[in-house]
Design an enzyme around this catalytic site. Structure first.
Site, mmCIF file in Angstrom:
data_model
loop_
_atom_site.group_PDB
_atom_site.id
_atom_site.type_symbol
_atom_site.label_atom_id
_atom_site.label_comp_id
_atom_site.label_asym_id
_atom_site.label_seq_id
_atom_site.Cartn_x
_atom_site.Cartn_y
_atom_site.Cartn_z
ATOM 1 N N ARG A 62 0.867 -1.188 0.000
ATOM 2 C CA ARG A 62 0.000 0.000 0.000
ATOM 3 C C ARG A 62 0.898 1.231 0.000
ATOM 4 O O ARG A 62 2.110 1.136 0.145
ATOM 5 C CB ARG A 62 -1.028 -0.020 1.137
ATOM 6 C CG ARG A 62 -0.655 -0.588 2.438
ATOM 7 C CD ARG A 62 0.420 0.147 3.207
ATOM 8 N NE ARG A 62 0.126 1.557 3.330
ATOM 9 C CZ ARG A 62 1.015 2.477 3.667
ATOM 10 N NH1 ARG A 62 2.282 2.157 3.894
ATOM 11 N NH2 ARG A 62 0.690 3.736 3.771
ATOM 12 N N ALA A 64 0.785 5.140 -2.221
ATOM 13 C CA ALA A 64 0.638 5.428 -3.654
ATOM 14 C C ALA A 64 1.854 5.039 -4.511
ATOM 15 O O ALA A 64 1.702 4.318 -5.508
ATOM 16 C CB ALA A 64 0.279 6.905 -3.837
ATOM 17 N N ARG A 99 -7.238 -0.153 -6.930
ATOM 18 C CA ARG A 99 -7.403 0.957 -5.976
ATOM 19 C C ARG A 99 -7.533 2.249 -6.793
ATOM 20 O O ARG A 99 -6.634 2.588 -7.556
ATOM 21 C CB ARG A 99 -6.211 1.018 -5.001
ATOM 22 C CG ARG A 99 -6.110 -0.266 -4.161
ATOM 23 C CD ARG A 99 -5.339 -0.057 -2.888
ATOM 24 N NE ARG A 99 -6.029 0.801 -1.948
ATOM 25 C CZ ARG A 99 -5.430 1.351 -0.883
ATOM 26 N NH1 ARG A 99 -4.151 1.133 -0.644
ATOM 27 N NH2 ARG A 99 -6.120 2.115 -0.057
ATOM 28 N N ASP A 238 -1.905 10.890 -2.287
ATOM 29 C CA ASP A 238 -2.270 9.887 -3.293
ATOM 30 C C ASP A 238 -2.545 10.519 -4.649
ATOM 31 O O ASP A 238 -2.465 9.854 -5.690
ATOM 32 C CB ASP A 238 -3.492 9.087 -2.845
ATOM 33 C CG ASP A 238 -3.067 8.000 -1.875
ATOM 34 O OD1 ASP A 238 -2.731 8.355 -0.727
ATOM 35 O OD2 ASP A 238 -3.017 6.838 -2.282
ATOM 36 N N LYS A 249 -4.815 9.983 2.945
ATOM 37 C CA LYS A 249 -5.537 9.114 3.876
ATOM 38 C C LYS A 249 -6.624 9.866 4.641
ATOM 39 O O LYS A 249 -6.419 10.993 5.076
ATOM 40 C CB LYS A 249 -4.508 8.502 4.838
ATOM 41 C CG LYS A 249 -5.031 7.565 5.881
ATOM 42 C CD LYS A 249 -5.879 6.461 5.319
ATOM 43 C CE LYS A 249 -5.224 5.684 4.200
ATOM 44 N NZ LYS A 249 -6.208 4.815 3.464
HETATM 45 O O1 MRU Z 1 -4.568 3.233 1.990
HETATM 46 P P1 MRU Z 1 -3.090 3.446 1.908
HETATM 47 O O2 MRU Z 1 -2.339 2.919 3.077
HETATM 48 O O3 MRU Z 1 -2.538 2.997 0.584
HETATM 49 O O4 MRU Z 1 -2.946 5.033 1.954
HETATM 50 C C1 MRU Z 1 -1.661 5.571 1.909
HETATM 51 C C2 MRU Z 1 -1.628 7.042 2.079
HETATM 52 O O5 MRU Z 1 -2.635 7.698 2.220
HETATM 53 C C3 MRU Z 1 -0.280 7.686 1.977
HETATM 54 O O6 MRU Z 1 -0.204 8.826 2.777
HETATM 55 C C4 MRU Z 1 -0.027 8.084 0.507
HETATM 56 O O7 MRU Z 1 -0.256 7.009 -0.332
HETATM 57 C C5 MRU Z 1 1.335 8.583 0.318
HETATM 58 S S1 MRU Z 1 2.547 7.325 0.422
HETATM 59 C C6 MRU Z 1 4.058 8.007 0.094
#
Ligand code: MRU
Length: 345
Positions: A62, A64, A99, A238, A249
């Site tokens: 997980r 981005a 996703r 993301d 998030k």
């Molecule tokens: O649902 P997730 O864990 O994939 O969400 C991740 C986030 O929201 C991160 O802050 C975002 O992807 C940035 S990662 C460098």
């Protein structure tokens, strides 16, 4: 396909100097199962794209940039299994649907499709995406460290660290670079309900490196901000639209609003691959909703049967709440005007 449980220090990392949760080795995609951290460090090597697509949608991998890398390797696996344009198209569609919010996923798949169309090796392209992400994170860290004063207490939300990227991290890349520059820092990590990326992953990642970290419940962030105990917040993203709106998030927008209320700078750290200059503002960003049991069950059911639960897993922070966006190009401030040229530069 193999699944191996390893103790720390025995990681099957092709790049021993960096913790990477996703990489290619010996014809397989190796993933660190982030659902099992911090209790267990389980690495799995996958040799078919369907398993990697499932791993993305189930959040074994997980973050981005990391899911962009995993998607690219999955597409390369699909092409290696059967060099057919029809099969590849179907695989790209299925991987792309895993996703919806992180733009890195779609853009990585686009790069693989272009590589195949121009008769370049898709695996070389996937490895390039991985290497570029690691380099971008290091550059983000170097730029972002300038925003961190000595003796800083830094609030972060979710996990935007090595675990969410090819390695090093974006928001936590800023923390790492500040520490490397000799600054004393302490991190306050929101636990990040419901998947607990902050409590499980950020805390694990920082403790591995001896960087001071305290975990708070999400609803305590405003309390610490109000008391002047936090000097800055830095989060990942993301998707960042042309005007500087930031999808991240769920809970991030609340952190940004509280930061503004209490006069604390709120920074976003993300690579160019997270920019979506084709989208004018955050209003049109697709927000993923996940299974409601993620909210309703905390070890046991905590929400009465029959009561409706919602589980949007991202929100959009308006650009006006963001003090600066740090990319590998440097520190950007409003008015933002991210163009296609910048993203593909
Ligand atoms: O649902 P997730 O864990 O994939 O969400 C991740 C986030 O929201 C991160 O802050 C975002 O992807 C940035 S990662 C460098």
């Amino acid at each position: 396909m193999g699944s191996v449980s390893l103790s720390a220090g025995q990681r099957p990392d092709a790049h021993p100097d960096v913790l990477s949760p996703v990489f290619w080795r010996d014809g397989k995609v190796v993933l660190l199962d982030q659902r099992r951290l911090p209790d267990q460090e389980i690495w799995t090597a996958y040799d078919n794209w369907e398993d990697v697509a499932r791993a993305i949608s189930e959040m074994e991998v997980r973050g981005a940039p990391a899911i962009g890398c995993a998607a690219a390797f999955a597409a390369a696996l699909a092409w290696r299994a059967q060099a057919s344009a029809t099969v590849l198209r179907a695989a790209l569609r299925a991987i792309g649907a895993t996703r919806p919010t992180a733009v890195n996923l779609g853009s990585a798949l686009h790069r693989i499709a272009n590589a195949v169309a121009s008769e370049r090796d898709p695996l070389a392209e996937a490895n390039a995406i991985w290497a570029e992400d690691l380099a971008a994170c290091r550059a983000i860290g170097a730029h972002g460290a300038a925003l961190v004063p000595d003796d800083a207490v830094i609030l972060t939300h979710c996990n935007a660290g090595a675990l969410a990227t090819a390695g090093y991290g974006t928001a936590l890349g800023v923390v790492r670079a500040a520490v490397t520059a000799g600054k004393r820092v302490r991190v306050i990590a929101d636990e990040t309900r419901p998947f607990l990326q902050g409590a499980r992953l950020t805390a694990w990642e920082l403790s591995q490196e001896g960087i001071a970290c305290e975990v708070i419940v999400d609803s305590a962030a405003a309390h610490f901000l109000s008391r002047g105990e936090i000097h800055l917040a830095v989060v990942g993203a993301d998707r960042i639209t042309r005007n500087g709106d930031v999808a991240n998030k769920i809970g991030t927008a609340g952190v940004a609003a509280a930061c503004q209320t209490f006069g604390v700078p709120f920074y976003v750290a993300a690579p160019r691959t997270t920019l979506d200059p084709a989208m004018e503002s955050g209003a049109r960003i697709p927000i993923e909703e996940r299974a409601t049991d993620e909210v309703a069950i905390v070890g046991r059911r905590v929400v009465p049967e029959g009561v409706k639960v919602r589980n949007p897993v991202f929100d959009v922070t308006p650009a006006r709440l963001v003090a600066a966006i740090v990319t590998e190009d440097g520190i950007h401030r409003a008015p933002y005007a991210f163009s296609t040229a910048r993203r593909n530069a």
